[in-house]
Enzyme design. Structure first.
Site, PDB file in Angstrom:
ATOM      1  N   CYS A 123      -2.791   0.492   8.425  1.00 11.27           N
ATOM      2  CA  CYS A 123      -3.653   1.061   9.455  1.00 11.27           C
ATOM      3  C   CYS A 123      -5.095   1.244   8.957  1.00 11.27           C
ATOM      4  O   CYS A 123      -5.832   0.277   8.859  1.00 11.27           O
ATOM      5  CB  CYS A 123      -3.059   2.363   9.997  1.00 11.27           C
ATOM      6  SG  CYS A 123      -3.739   2.788  11.619  1.00 11.27           S
ATOM      7  N   HIS A 230       2.397   1.094  11.459  1.00 12.59           N
ATOM      8  CA  HIS A 230       2.808   2.086  10.466  1.00 12.59           C
ATOM      9  C   HIS A 230       4.256   1.848  10.023  1.00 12.59           C
ATOM     10  O   HIS A 230       5.187   2.508  10.497  1.00 12.59           O
ATOM     11  CB  HIS A 230       2.672   3.505  11.040  1.00 12.59           C
ATOM     12  CG  HIS A 230       1.268   3.990  11.087  1.00 12.59           C
ATOM     13  ND1 HIS A 230       0.698   4.747  10.089  1.00 12.59           N
ATOM     14  CD2 HIS A 230       0.298   3.801  12.016  1.00 12.59           C
ATOM     15  CE1 HIS A 230      -0.555   5.018  10.394  1.00 12.59           C
ATOM     16  NE2 HIS A 230      -0.828   4.453  11.559  1.00 12.59           N
ATOM     17  N   GLU A 232       5.555   2.782   7.335  1.00 11.10           N
ATOM     18  CA  GLU A 232       6.044   3.915   6.538  1.00 11.10           C
ATOM     19  C   GLU A 232       6.796   4.945   7.380  1.00 11.10           C
ATOM     20  O   GLU A 232       7.552   5.756   6.836  1.00 11.10           O
ATOM     21  CB  GLU A 232       4.883   4.584   5.799  1.00 11.10           C
ATOM     22  CG  GLU A 232       4.082   5.592   6.593  1.00 11.10           C
ATOM     23  CD  GLU A 232       3.189   5.004   7.680  1.00 11.10           C
ATOM     24  OE1 GLU A 232       2.637   5.781   8.484  1.00 11.10           O
ATOM     25  OE2 GLU A 232       3.024   3.765   7.718  1.00 11.10           O
TER      26      GLU A 232
END
Length: 266
Positions: A123, A230, A232
């Site tokens: 990002c 994202h 994660e």
């Protein structure tokens, strides 16, 4: 009769690679802090690395820091890269900036890549990498003709903000296809900015349905991958994310092992 002592090499535990996570600069009350989201630390551990959150460092200390690094994980953030770094004025002054982070991550990125240190950028990190290497950004993707609104929900729990938003299509022949062996999959979307002009030498790895670049890499280098979404978020429960972080971790381990091999006898 005493058992023979074990060979020293059998007592040595293989060390995990050290993954540096540059922190954001944030005011909490009247005091400045350096912060990083726990989800990035968890993701670095999922990759098999030792996570080390790093505060800002002077530019002349970057090389000493990279001497210790086996990998770099550039995180997302509420803040944006200051547009002065790609020759523009601030479009929306209500949005947060982080010039302290800009001041050292932008020079860090090309130095890390020149050394072949594995890099995974997410990002804001994705946007930083493009700017650091000479590209530019759309400051408000939703205002660009032909582009969709890629901003996520601004309230509600993470499960809503980071829910799947759209598909991405992988460009054949690149790093992303080699890792995932998939051409289309769904991702979250919580960004207002995006790549405008891709930096010279970078390769598009994936695009959103509206054509916006969702991933890129620098060919001919050790592992590096920059993604706009994202991965994660709840990475351990997402097969796509798990594959990405495991690939990053394997590259970090390989880099660590290579540079710690004993010098050959002369």
């Amino acid at each position: 009769m005493k058992a023979p002592l074990p060979n020293r090499s059998t007592l040595t535990t293989k060390r995990k690679p050290l993954v540096l996570i540059p922190a954001c600069s944030r005011m909490l009350g009247y005091h400045p802090f350096f912060v990083a989201g726990q989800k990035y630390v968890d993701a670095a551990r999922l990759a098999g690395g030792i996570a080390l959150v790093v505060p800002t460092v002077p530019v002349d200390e970057i090389d000493a820091l990279l001497d210790m690094a086996d990998g770099i994980l550039l995180t997302g953030s509420p803040s944006n890269v200051h547009p002065s770094h790609f020759g523009e004025a601030v479009h929306d002054e209500s949005l947060p900036l982080d010039p302290v982070r800009d001041g050292w991550t932008l020079p860090l990125i090309p130095r890390a890549l020149s050394r072949g240190i594995p890099l995974f950028a997410i990002c804001r990190g994705f946007q930083e990498a493009n700017v650091a290497l000479g590209g530019s950004l759309h400051q408000a993707v939703q205002e660009v003709p032909g582009q969709n609104d890629h901003r996520g929900a601004t309230d509600g729990p993470g499960e809503i903000q980071y829910d799947f938003a759209h598909e991405v299509e992988v460009i054949p022949g690149g790093t992303l296809e080699a890792i995932l062996e998939e051409r289309v999959f769904r991702v979250n979307s919580v960004h207002g900015q995006g790549v405008n002009r891709l930096a010279p030498g970078l390769r598009v790895e994936a695009r959103a349905p509206d054509g916006l670049i969702e991933a890129f890499s620098l060919p001919g280098n050790t592992f590096n991958l920059c993604v706009q979404w994202h991965p994660e978020w709840q990475a351990a429960n997402n097969p796509i994310s798990t594959k990405l972080f495991k690939a990053f971790g394997a590259a970090c381990q390989a880099y660590h092992d290579r540079r710690r091999q004993p010098a050959p006898d002369r």
